[in-house]
Design a protein around this motif. Structure first.
Motif, PDB file in Angstrom:
ATOM      1  N   ARG A  68      -1.775 -12.692 -34.312  1.00 31.24           N
ATOM      2  CA  ARG A  68      -3.141 -12.388 -34.790  1.00 31.24           C
ATOM      3  C   ARG A  68      -3.265 -10.920 -35.161  1.00 31.24           C
ATOM      4  O   ARG A  68      -3.872 -10.571 -36.180  1.00 31.24           O
ATOM      5  CB  ARG A  68      -4.139 -12.749 -33.680  1.00 31.24           C
ATOM      6  N   ALA A  69      -2.668 -10.043 -34.366  1.00 32.72           N
ATOM      7  CA  ALA A  69      -2.707  -8.613 -34.676  1.00 32.72           C
ATOM      8  C   ALA A  69      -1.909  -8.317 -35.942  1.00 32.72           C
ATOM      9  O   ALA A  69      -2.328  -7.515 -36.779  1.00 32.72           O
ATOM     10  CB  ALA A  69      -2.152  -7.809 -33.497  1.00 32.72           C
ATOM     11  N   ALA A  70      -0.763  -8.973 -36.093  1.00 32.21           N
ATOM     12  CA  ALA A  70       0.068  -8.745 -37.281  1.00 32.21           C
ATOM     13  C   ALA A  70      -0.654  -9.173 -38.554  1.00 32.21           C
ATOM     14  O   ALA A  70      -0.455  -8.586 -39.626  1.00 32.21           O
ATOM     15  CB  ALA A  70       1.387  -9.498 -37.140  1.00 32.21           C
ATOM     16  N   GLU A  71      -1.516 -10.177 -38.454  1.00 32.99           N
ATOM     17  CA  GLU A  71      -2.230 -10.688 -39.632  1.00 32.99           C
ATOM     18  C   GLU A  71      -3.328  -9.752 -40.103  1.00 32.99           C
ATOM     19  O   GLU A  71      -3.912  -9.963 -41.175  1.00 32.99           O
ATOM     20  CB  GLU A  71      -2.816 -12.067 -39.314  1.00 32.99           C
ATOM     21  N   LEU A  72      -3.622  -8.701 -39.331  1.00 30.70           N
ATOM     22  CA  LEU A  72      -4.622  -7.718 -39.775  1.00 30.70           C
ATOM     23  C   LEU A  72      -4.260  -7.121 -41.128  1.00 30.70           C
ATOM     24  O   LEU A  72      -5.145  -6.798 -41.929  1.00 30.70           O
ATOM     25  CB  LEU A  72      -4.744  -6.590 -38.747  1.00 30.70           C
ATOM     26  N   ASN A  84     -13.762  -7.841 -39.432  1.00 28.01           N
ATOM     27  CA  ASN A  84     -12.348  -7.989 -39.102  1.00 28.01           C
ATOM     28  C   ASN A  84     -12.062  -7.548 -37.669  1.00 28.01           C
ATOM     29  O   ASN A  84     -11.335  -8.226 -36.925  1.00 28.01           O
ATOM     30  CB  ASN A  84     -11.495  -7.187 -40.079  1.00 28.01           C
ATOM     31  N   LEU A  85     -12.637  -6.424 -37.265  1.00 20.91           N
ATOM     32  CA  LEU A  85     -12.374  -5.907 -35.922  1.00 20.91           C
ATOM     33  C   LEU A  85     -13.079  -6.735 -34.854  1.00 20.91           C
ATOM     34  O   LEU A  85     -12.517  -6.979 -33.776  1.00 20.91           O
ATOM     35  CB  LEU A  85     -12.811  -4.444 -35.832  1.00 20.91           C
ATOM     36  N   ALA A 140      -2.380   0.730 -37.720  1.00 16.09           N
ATOM     37  CA  ALA A 140      -1.966   0.661 -39.127  1.00 16.09           C
ATOM     38  C   ALA A 140      -3.093   0.095 -39.990  1.00 16.09           C
ATOM     39  O   ALA A 140      -3.323   0.559 -41.119  1.00 16.09           O
ATOM     40  CB  ALA A 140      -0.706  -0.198 -39.259  1.00 16.09           C
ATOM     41  N   TYR A 141      -3.796  -0.899 -39.450  1.00 17.43           N
ATOM     42  CA  TYR A 141      -4.920  -1.486 -40.187  1.00 17.43           C
ATOM     43  C   TYR A 141      -6.015  -0.447 -40.423  1.00 17.43           C
ATOM     44  O   TYR A 141      -6.529  -0.298 -41.534  1.00 17.43           O
ATOM     45  CB  TYR A 141      -5.479  -2.679 -39.420  1.00 17.43           C
ATOM     46  N   LEU A 142      -6.382   0.297 -39.387  1.00 16.80           N
ATOM     47  CA  LEU A 142      -7.428   1.312 -39.520  1.00 16.80           C
ATOM     48  C   LEU A 142      -7.030   2.388 -40.520  1.00 16.80           C
ATOM     49  O   LEU A 142      -7.843   2.837 -41.337  1.00 16.80           O
ATOM     50  CB  LEU A 142      -7.708   1.944 -38.151  1.00 16.80           C
TER      51      LEU A 142
END
Length: 207
Positions: A68-72, A84-85, A140-142
């Motif tokens: 789930r985190a990787a799919e961010l 999203n968060l 990385a997403y942020l």
């Protein structure tokens, strides 16, 4: 006819079933063998010891939330950062509800903790079993959302990611350990996981 899982996979799932229902201490080799439908001695044909089995079972349990985190990465620029968060935080809270007691047992057992911190057991999906996994992906997403102009610069994205994840864990601690739960911290306010997650995101990122 349904095909049976390989013996190693059955043993790991048996161990996780014991841990989830009755805690780490209940996951004896005898109990795991019974649940997996194998002989107790066969466990040692696949695992060096019980600690290796316990950590691999825990790795199996974390596979979904790590995915789930990787799919961010796929959500960058989509919907809103808040949506999203908040969605991720709700998933993390649900995950912590299940594993927090088990993590406590691992932290309190020097041998189990050593197996975990030394990375002696690979995770089932080939990734590293480490608490930093979620921090790395969220950070990385942020950063990427900031690059797209959808976030203000807040300095350290890894710290922001750790704060978001830590807030999820604290929510679960309050639920499970405080007589008044999360309501004791936020009296008179809506305290569902979703509303709590939105408040955390607003406070941290000024969304």
């Amino acid at each position: 006819m349904e095909e049976r899982l390989p013996m190693r996979a059955r043993i790991v799932e048996g161990a996780w079933g014991c841990m989830r229902e009755h805690g780490v201490r209940s996951a004896t080799t005898k109990a795991v063998a019974h649940r997996a439908g194998v002989s107790e001695g066969s466990i040692y044909n696949h695992f060096a010891n019980r600690s290796e089995l316990i950590i691999e079972a825990f790795a199996l349990a974390t596979q979904g939330i790590r995915q789930r985190a990787a799919e961010l990465e796929q959500l960058v620029g989509a919907d809103t950062v808040e949506q999203n968060l908040v969605g991720l935080m709700e998933a993390i809270i649900e995950f912590f509800r299940e594993v927090a007691p088990i993590v406590g047992s691992i932290l309190g057992d020097p041998e189990l903790r050593a197996w975990f911190t030394e990375g002696a057991v690979p995770s089932p999906d080939g990734g590293a079993l480490t608490p930093l996994t979620g921090v790395v992906e969220v950070s990385a997403y942020l950063e990427r959302e900031y690059q797209q102009g959808r976030l203000p610069n807040r300095g350290s994205w890894p710290v922001a990611a750790a704060m978001l994840i830590g807030a999820c864990l604290h929510y679960v601690y309050l639920e499970q350990l405080s007589p008044s739960g999360i309501h004791g911290m936020l009296p008179g306010e809506t305290t569902s996981a979703a509303s709590y997650a939105r408040d955390v995101v607003h406070t941290l990122l000024d969304q």
